[in-house]
Design an enzyme around this catalytic site. Structure first.
Site, PDB file in Angstrom:
ATOM      1  N   SER A 171       0.508  -1.161   0.112  1.00  0.00           N
ATOM      2  CA  SER A 171      -0.120  -0.129   0.221  1.00  0.00           C
ATOM      3  C   SER A 171       0.694   0.745   0.153  1.00  0.00           C
ATOM      4  CB  SER A 171      -1.215  -0.468   1.430  1.00  0.00           C
ATOM      5  OG  SER A 171      -1.854   1.151   0.978  1.00  0.00           O
ATOM      6  N   THR A 172       0.568   2.240   1.186  1.00  0.00           N
ATOM      7  CA  THR A 172       1.732   3.712   0.880  1.00  0.00           C
ATOM      8  C   THR A 172       3.370   2.759   1.111  1.00  0.00           C
ATOM      9  OG1 THR A 172      -0.521   4.148   2.078  1.00  0.00           O
ATOM     10  CG2 THR A 172       1.840   5.206   2.279  1.00  0.00           C
ATOM     11  N   HIS A 197      -2.491  -1.532  -3.513  1.00  0.00           N
ATOM     12  CA  HIS A 197      -4.301  -0.124  -3.335  1.00  0.00           C
ATOM     13  C   HIS A 197      -3.240   1.017  -4.261  1.00  0.00           C
ATOM     14  CE1 HIS A 197      -4.065  -2.188   0.678  1.00  0.00           C
ATOM     15  NE2 HIS A 197      -4.902  -2.993   0.343  1.00  0.00           N
ATOM     16  N   MET A 290      -0.123   1.221   4.863  1.00  0.00           N
ATOM     17  CA  MET A 290      -0.896   1.829   6.376  1.00  0.00           C
ATOM     18  C   MET A 290      -2.227   1.097   6.232  1.00  0.00           C
ATOM     19  SD  MET A 290      -1.369   3.991   8.746  1.00  0.00           S
ATOM     20  CE  MET A 290       0.156   5.307   8.091  1.00  0.00           C
ATOM     21  N   ASP A 293      -4.648  -4.369   6.133  1.00  0.00           N
ATOM     22  CA  ASP A 293      -4.970  -5.507   4.948  1.00  0.00           C
ATOM     23  C   ASP A 293      -4.352  -6.478   4.448  1.00  0.00           C
ATOM     24  OD1 ASP A 293      -6.304  -6.581   2.942  1.00  0.00           O
ATOM     25  OD2 ASP A 293      -5.908  -5.094   1.661  1.00  0.00           O
TER      26      ASP A 293
END
Length: 354
Positions: A171-172, A197, A290, A293
């Site tokens: 993600s991030t 993401h 973050m 997930d």
């Protein structure tokens, strides 16, 4: 009392600047300023250094990509969220921005549509807060990881009758982490499936850019694509991706449906499917991001016999997702990003004893 989050909006469109200010004006603990171009932004930063910048990419006097590169060369870079349209040639520029150090891409708010405004506000606030928490290091020249040679002669590969699958979630900060993971991969690496993401329509440009940089094929996944040696498939934005076995090979299945673990695509959806369909012939990798997930899915993979890796805290932009997996007992080994490619290859080359 929580510290004040200072946001600087840099966009040459007065409509967008005003729209973002309206969206964020009543957010508790958030102070927002605006600048019409990077040069004005620089002046404002001298008196009030922001915690996060919301950055347009096409502006007069200095384009956003150039400004981003300057920011990332500073000793303590300011986190940047890119504000861009979701379609057209600009999407490739936005993906370049991710490679240059931007943490997320969000769509510009479409003013005048009530429901969309509210949805945009929540997405925008989450993106800015997540970015502000990120750990950024000054960016230097990229160093390619040297891939270790196979631990056994290639001929012994004939004894391994079941294909390996590598499942990756991020993600991030994940766009840069994925580049560092995939760029050193050899052309004969196992098939790789990825959930990053990212908003819809950016994943195609992201996959194309990685394909240009890597020695393996990288593409946005399409319904029924086979998971093949030397290929990495990236879940398209706003579609869940699952792996299923068909005869003697694996292929991907794309699905609609609601968010899972707060995301679509969801790492948990991918990992759960790999646990069911691939089992001990899989390697799971959870990179920077973050939230949580992927933690439950990685645990399911480990319980199914797969080997599981998580990026270490020191090399993560945000340690949330790997931390959640480690706390659940889902991780076999915590690995620095610089060593992740070799760690994956070692585990996929290993012949499991029965």
């Amino acid at each position: 009392m929580a510290p004040v989050l200072r946001v600087l909006v840099v966009d040459d469109s007065a409509v967008v600047r005003q729209g973002v200010l309206l969206l964020l004006e009543n957010v508790p603990g958030m102070v927002v300023e605006a600048a019409s171009d990077p040069l004005i932004a620089r002046q404002k930063m001298k008196s009030h250094r922001p915690d996060v910048i919301l950055l347009d990419l096409e502006m007069p006097r200095m384009d956003g990509l150039t400004f981003l590169r300057e920011l990332m060369r500073e000793a303590e870079p300011v986190p940047v969220v890119v504000c861009s349209g979701l379609a057209g040639p600009g999407s490739e520029t936005a993906v370049r921005a991710l490679q240059e150090g931007a943490l997320e891409i969000i769509a510009k708010p479409q003013l005048g549509v009530g429901d969309f405004l509210r949805e945009s506000r929540a997405r925008l606030v989450t993106a800015l807060r997540n970015a502000a928490r990120a750990r950024l290091a000054r960016r230097g020249p990229a160093v390619r990881e040297e891939v270790e040679p196979p631990e056994r002669p290639a001929s012994s590969m004939l004894t391994v009758t079941t294909d390996k699958v590598v499942a990756v979630g991020a993600s991030t900060g994940g766009t840069e982490a994925l580049r560092q993971l995939l760029e050193p991969m050899p052309p004969d690496c196992p098939g790789i499936v990825i959930v990053q993401h990212m908003p819809e329509q950016f994943t195609s440009a992201f996959a194309k850019r990685l394909h240009q940089l890597c020695r393996i094929e990288v593409k946005e996944a399409e319904q029924g694509d086979r998971v093949l040696q030397g290929r990495a498939l990236i879940a398209p934005g706003n579609r869940h991706l699952r792996v299923r076995r068909t005869g003697g090979h694996y292929q991907v299945e794309l699905m609609d449906g609601g968010r899972v673990s707060g995301h679509k695509p969801s790492v948990d959806v991918l990992f759960q499917s790999v646990a069911r369909s691939v089992g001990e012939n899989a390697v799971g990798v959870l990179l920077t991001g973050m939230g949580e997930d992927g933690a439950e899915g990685l645990l399911a993979m480990r319980q199914a016999g797969a080997e599981t890796l998580a990026q270490d805290e020191a090399s993560c932009v945000v340690f949330g997702m790997p931390r959640a997996a480690i706390q659940r007992g889902a991780v076999d080994e915590v690995v620095p990003l610089s060593a992740m490619t070799n760690a994956v290859l070692r585990r996929t080359r290993r012949v499991r004893a029965h």
